[in-house]
Scaffold this active site. Structure first.
Site, mmCIF file in Angstrom:
data_model
loop_
_atom_site.group_PDB
_atom_site.id
_atom_site.type_symbol
_atom_site.label_atom_id
_atom_site.label_comp_id
_atom_site.label_asym_id
_atom_site.label_seq_id
_atom_site.Cartn_x
_atom_site.Cartn_y
_atom_site.Cartn_z
ATOM 1 N N ARG A 165 2.146 1.976 -6.682
ATOM 2 C CA ARG A 165 2.260 0.887 -5.701
ATOM 3 C C ARG A 165 0.998 0.026 -5.657
ATOM 4 O O ARG A 165 0.940 -0.951 -4.938
ATOM 5 C CB ARG A 165 2.515 1.462 -4.303
ATOM 6 C CG ARG A 165 3.844 2.150 -4.186
ATOM 7 C CD ARG A 165 4.002 2.762 -2.803
ATOM 8 N NE ARG A 165 4.210 1.762 -1.777
ATOM 9 C CZ ARG A 165 5.376 1.252 -1.456
ATOM 10 N NH1 ARG A 165 6.455 1.639 -2.081
ATOM 11 N NH2 ARG A 165 5.482 0.353 -0.499
ATOM 12 N N HIS A 170 18.498 -36.176 -28.325
ATOM 13 C CA HIS A 170 17.470 -36.594 -29.285
ATOM 14 C C HIS A 170 17.204 -35.529 -30.342
ATOM 15 O O HIS A 170 16.172 -35.570 -31.007
ATOM 16 C CB HIS A 170 16.185 -36.961 -28.533
ATOM 17 C CG HIS A 170 16.399 -38.077 -27.552
ATOM 18 N ND1 HIS A 170 16.633 -39.371 -27.956
ATOM 19 C CD2 HIS A 170 16.497 -38.075 -26.190
ATOM 20 C CE1 HIS A 170 16.827 -40.134 -26.882
ATOM 21 N NE2 HIS A 170 16.758 -39.364 -25.803
ATOM 22 N N CYS A 176 0.854 -1.194 0.000
ATOM 23 C CA CYS A 176 0.000 0.000 0.000
ATOM 24 C C CYS A 176 0.886 1.240 0.000
ATOM 25 O O CYS A 176 2.091 1.151 0.210
ATOM 26 C CB CYS A 176 -0.861 0.017 1.251
ATOM 27 S SG CYS A 176 -1.844 -1.474 1.433
ATOM 28 N N LYS A 191 1.168 -6.422 -20.474
ATOM 29 C CA LYS A 191 1.250 -7.016 -19.127
ATOM 30 C C LYS A 191 0.105 -8.003 -18.905
ATOM 31 O O LYS A 191 0.292 -9.048 -18.304
ATOM 32 C CB LYS A 191 1.209 -5.895 -18.076
ATOM 33 C CG LYS A 191 1.360 -6.389 -16.646
ATOM 34 C CD LYS A 191 2.779 -6.850 -16.371
ATOM 35 C CE LYS A 191 2.927 -7.494 -15.010
ATOM 36 N NZ LYS A 191 4.113 -8.340 -14.917
ATOM 37 N N GLU A 243 11.789 -12.552 -23.938
ATOM 38 C CA GLU A 243 10.912 -11.388 -23.781
ATOM 39 C C GLU A 243 11.658 -10.067 -23.826
ATOM 40 O O GLU A 243 11.165 -9.108 -24.405
ATOM 41 C CB GLU A 243 10.209 -11.460 -22.412
ATOM 42 C CG GLU A 243 9.050 -12.379 -22.340
ATOM 43 C CD GLU A 243 8.372 -12.274 -20.980
ATOM 44 O OE1 GLU A 243 9.007 -12.637 -19.968
ATOM 45 O OE2 GLU A 243 7.221 -11.830 -20.923
ATOM 46 N N ASN A 283 0.677 -0.177 6.097
ATOM 47 C CA ASN A 283 1.171 -0.910 4.941
ATOM 48 C C ASN A 283 1.795 -2.194 5.460
ATOM 49 O O ASN A 283 2.579 -2.149 6.404
ATOM 50 C CB ASN A 283 2.228 -0.065 4.204
ATOM 51 C CG ASN A 283 2.904 -0.827 3.086
ATOM 52 O OD1 ASN A 283 2.331 -1.753 2.519
ATOM 53 N ND2 ASN A 283 4.129 -0.425 2.760
ATOM 54 N N GLY A 284 1.440 -3.339 4.878
ATOM 55 C CA GLY A 284 2.020 -4.597 5.338
ATOM 56 C C GLY A 284 0.949 -5.518 5.888
ATOM 57 O O GLY A 284 -0.231 -5.385 5.558
ATOM 58 N N LYS A 321 12.411 -15.311 -20.079
ATOM 59 C CA LYS A 321 12.875 -13.952 -19.743
ATOM 60 C C LYS A 321 13.823 -13.440 -20.822
ATOM 61 O O LYS A 321 13.728 -12.287 -21.247
ATOM 62 C CB LYS A 321 13.585 -13.921 -18.380
ATOM 63 C CG LYS A 321 12.723 -14.190 -17.173
ATOM 64 C CD LYS A 321 11.765 -13.075 -16.810
ATOM 65 C CE LYS A 321 10.423 -13.199 -17.454
ATOM 66 N NZ LYS A 321 9.346 -13.862 -16.780
ATOM 67 N N GLU A 369 11.733 -20.869 -17.575
ATOM 68 C CA GLU A 369 11.445 -19.488 -17.178
ATOM 69 C C GLU A 369 12.614 -18.568 -17.532
ATOM 70 O O GLU A 369 12.415 -17.450 -18.019
ATOM 71 C CB GLU A 369 11.120 -19.437 -15.674
ATOM 72 C CG GLU A 369 10.867 -18.051 -15.106
ATOM 73 C CD GLU A 369 9.719 -17.286 -15.756
ATOM 74 O OE1 GLU A 369 8.961 -17.858 -16.543
ATOM 75 O OE2 GLU A 369 9.604 -16.074 -15.489
ATOM 76 N N TRP A 429 -3.715 -1.710 -1.466
ATOM 77 C CA TRP A 429 -3.572 -2.893 -2.320
ATOM 78 C C TRP A 429 -4.012 -4.041 -1.434
ATOM 79 O O TRP A 429 -3.290 -4.441 -0.514
ATOM 80 C CB TRP A 429 -2.115 -3.015 -2.752
ATOM 81 C CG TRP A 429 -1.781 -4.278 -3.444
ATOM 82 C CD1 TRP A 429 -1.296 -5.438 -2.891
ATOM 83 C CD2 TRP A 429 -1.894 -4.538 -4.831
ATOM 84 N NE1 TRP A 429 -1.106 -6.373 -3.867
ATOM 85 C CE2 TRP A 429 -1.453 -5.863 -5.061
ATOM 86 C CE3 TRP A 429 -2.318 -3.770 -5.926
ATOM 87 C CZ2 TRP A 429 -1.439 -6.426 -6.322
ATOM 88 C CZ3 TRP A 429 -2.290 -4.344 -7.176
ATOM 89 C CH2 TRP A 429 -1.853 -5.658 -7.362
HETATM 90 C C1 AGP Z 1 5.758 -13.209 -18.216
HETATM 91 O O1 AGP Z 1 6.939 -12.530 -18.157
HETATM 92 C C2 AGP Z 1 4.817 -12.710 -19.249
HETATM 93 N N1 AGP Z 1 4.534 -11.365 -19.072
HETATM 94 C C3 AGP Z 1 3.643 -13.621 -19.570
HETATM 95 O O2 AGP Z 1 4.152 -14.844 -19.994
HETATM 96 C C4 AGP Z 1 2.608 -13.872 -18.460
HETATM 97 O O3 AGP Z 1 3.160 -14.695 -17.478
HETATM 98 C C5 AGP Z 1 1.358 -14.507 -19.083
HETATM 99 O O4 AGP Z 1 0.790 -13.614 -20.000
HETATM 100 C C6 AGP Z 1 0.330 -14.922 -18.050
HETATM 101 O O5 AGP Z 1 -0.182 -13.831 -17.377
HETATM 102 P P1 AGP Z 1 -1.028 -14.005 -16.069
HETATM 103 O O6 AGP Z 1 -0.159 -14.634 -15.062
HETATM 104 O O7 AGP Z 1 -1.471 -12.615 -15.706
HETATM 105 O O8 AGP Z 1 -2.198 -14.898 -16.417
#
Ligand code: AGP
Length: 610
Positions: free
Chosen positions: A27, A506, A2, A605, A490, A100-101, A487, A483, A74
């Site tokens: 935030r 393989h 928050c 996002k 992306e 906050n917390g 990264k 993962e 939040w």
């Molecule tokens: C992760 O870095 C990405 N931005 C993307 O893969 C994300 O994880 C995916 O779109 C799923 O989003 P969500 O967790 O909001 O469902």
């Protein structure tokens, strides 16, 4: 996560406080409020939703009082609503607080206060603070704040104003931020510098358990025994944008460094004194838990990788058969599931269209649906039978970091919870894991504070010109490798593949040529020796190996070209640490190539379209 701001001075403060809240909007916000001391009482406003809603009703309180506190919320405990918005007041209406917390022991404190006749008007953990102060107050707000603090467990910052002491704000922190802004005839308390940056650049950073008392004349700090504490005043030279990023060059880097705090939030109140896992709102009775025959996890992107990690934990600890599928595929299958299936939908936003569709399909097939999400009030929470919040705080960087780590931790907690409820792990076995889980936020904090970013940057800068990366792992190391590869794709735009190391021979091994960079998740595990054979195979083809390894593993230096060490923990918990150097590696490869990491091209996002 928050936002808090407080002002005491000579100017009417309503609008100053609101401007401060605007600067803290990054935030997170789902509700907000302001309280100003005026004519021997509080003028108090609450609103739900973003700050435009509060602005719309701001003139309901006169802009007259010169002491006040404000808050943008939040939600972690209690849904976003007007009664759950801060500031909260006590029964007598003489004290107003913002927090906050998380107050971890708010349930027993609330019960104790209610038994004494205190009446609560919200479902929040924060409201207990107002009543604790009411109970403790004997003419000194400073002392009442200390008394309340002594009774509270968790991690939090709170600030308090009192009608009987209209020219004072008292604040205190424990493992969450609090900063003092020193102006001319006016002073500020806030959770972050942007709240007052347009007014002053002189700041003091109090430490945990230091009481801060501000008046228009100045700021004084005391320890819990009332002895004065001296802290230097510092001048910040950040601009507005840098301040929002707390001095980090990007939100992604800030969020990587926030991960210890986010993990602590995820854990807060979820491990009982006896070491068992406490998860509320799962929507699962003990009978339902025993009836589960099958688990299906649906998710996209990074959340899918958290699902893969969850599979290992649910299988190993709870002995449940688990399938993990990307939601965009699952939604068009004809899955063979029924009412003995638990569908776990993982989504940081809770709004991803494919994940929501997959949840609906599972529900139509009769499955119970549990949403693991970061956003209170999101669509996933409205459609699921139960919810497990990850509590990472608002994530702004498009590349998920802290939400991934908290999803992973939430899945470990869930697996331990189900394992004990189904009789596959004993309370002692669960305790052994929860004891170690408690140490993870601290281990990660130490790792980051010891300069992990700089160490990884040194290695990443060497490999930044690469045209291709391969990431390898086995068992729990595989989702981590996946993962790490995501990264890199992306934010650096470098073609990157991730593979189960045993699968290399393989086909993918054909990709390797002299100098090809291969990242290997090689933390200690039962499968380490097998993984090392795979690493020898890639080395024999001329690859350059960058290994993420457990501290103390000197042997790996003979095989790998570069080693990124992480603290050694039980292999089931190791992904909580091993993914962090990969986040940093991707980050610095991208930075060294001059990419804008917070807004990678072509990405959003939250993906609310199919
Ligand atoms: C992760 O870095 C990405 N931005 C993307 O893969 C994300 O994880 C995916 O779109 C799923 O989003 P969500 O967790 O909001 O469902």
């Amino acid at each position: 996560m928050c936002g808090i701001v407080g002002y005491v001075g000579r100017r009417p403060c309503r609008d100053i406080l609101f401007d401060g809240l605007r600067k803290l909007e990054y935030r997170g916000y789902d509700s907000a409020g302001i309280s100003v001391v005026q004519d021997g009482r509080f003028s108090l406003l609450h609103s739900v939703g973003n700050l435009d809603n509060l602005e719309g009703i701001l003139d309901q309180i006169e802009n007259g009082g010169t002491t006040g506190i404000a808050h943008t919320r939040w939600a972690t405990h209690g849904r976003p609503s007007s009664e759950n918005a801060h500031p909260h007041t006590d029964c007598s209406g003489r004290f107003a607080i913002v927090l906050n917390g998380i107050v971890e022991n708010y349930v027993p404190l609330r019960a104790e206060l209610q038994a004494e006749g205190h009446e609560f008007t919200s479902q929040t953990d924060a409201e207990v603070v107002a009543h604790l102060i009411e109970r403790a107050y004997q003419g000194s707000l400073h002392e009442a704040v200390v008394e309340a603090y002594r009774q509270m467990e968790g991690h939090f910052t709170y600030c308090v104003i009192a009608v009987d002491e209209p020219d004072v704000i008292v604040g205190i922190r424990k493992e969450t931020p609090l900063v003092v802004g020193l102006g001319d005839g006016e002073n500020y308390l806030a959770s972050a510098i942007p709240a007052f940056l347009s007014q002053t650049r002189s700041v003091i950073f109090p430490e945990d358990a230091e009481v801060v008392v501000i008046t228009s004349e100045g700021a004084e700090l005391f320890d819990l025994d009332g002895l004065p504490v001296r802290r230097d005043t510092q001048t910040v030279d950040w601009d507005d944008e840098a301040a929002e990023k707390a001095g980090y060059e990007t939100f992604m880097l800030k969020e990587i460094h926030e991960q210890p705090t986010s993990l602590a939030e995820t854990l807060a109140g979820r491990i009982a004194h006896d070491g068992s896992v406490v998860l509320e709102d799962l929507g699962l009775t003990p009978e339902l838990i025993r009836e589960i025959e099958q688990v299906v996890i649906v998710a996209c992107g990074t959340s899918y990788h958290a699902g893969l990690l969850g599979k290992y934990a649910l299988e190993r600890w709870a002995r449940l058969p688990v399938e993990v599928e990307v939601a965009s595929e699952f939604r068009y299958r004809e899955p063979v599931i029924g009412d003995d299936c638990l569908c776990i939908a993982i989504s940081q936003s809770g709004e991803t269209a494919d994940t929501l569709a997959a949840m609906r399909l599972a529900r139509q097939a009769g499955a119970g649906v549990l949403a693991v999400t970061n956003i209170v009030g999101s669509q996933a929470t409205r459609e699921a039978d139960g919810v497990l919040f990850t509590r990472a705080g608002l994530e702004i960087g498009v590349a998920a970091t802290k939400t991934f780590l908290t999803q992973e931790l939430a899945m470990l907690l869930l697996a331990l919870y189900l394992a004990e409820a189904r009789g596959h792990l004993s309370p002692t076995e669960v305790r052994a894991f929860t004891d170690q889980l408690r140490t993870i936020p601290g281990l990660l904090r130490d790792y980051l504070e010891a300069g992990a970013a700089a160490t990884v940057n040194e290695v990443a800068s060497v490999y930044a010109p690469s045209r291709f990366f391969l990431c390898l792992g086995r068992n729990l190391g595989l989702p981590v490798a996946l993962e790490g590869a995501l990264k890199l794709k992306e934010i650096s735009y470098i073609p990157t593949d991730a593979y189960a190391a045993g699968e290399m021979k393989h086909g993918p091994i054909a990709l390797l040529e002299e100098g090809s960079p291969v990242l290997v998740v090689a933390t200690d595990s039962f499968i380490y020796d097998k993984l090392m054979s795979n690493v020898q195979e890639v080395k024999a083809r001329g690859a350059r190996v960058i290994a993420v390894a457990s501290q103390g593993n000197k042997g790996i230096e003979e095989i790998a070209d570069d080693v990124l060490y992480v603290p050694k923990v039980h292999e089931m918990l190791s992904p909580l640490l091993s993914v962090v150097p990969l986040q940093l590696f991707a980050y610095y490869v991208a930075k060294n190539r001059g990419e804008k990491v917070d807004q990678p091209r072509n990405l959003a996002k939250t993906v609310t379209v199919e």
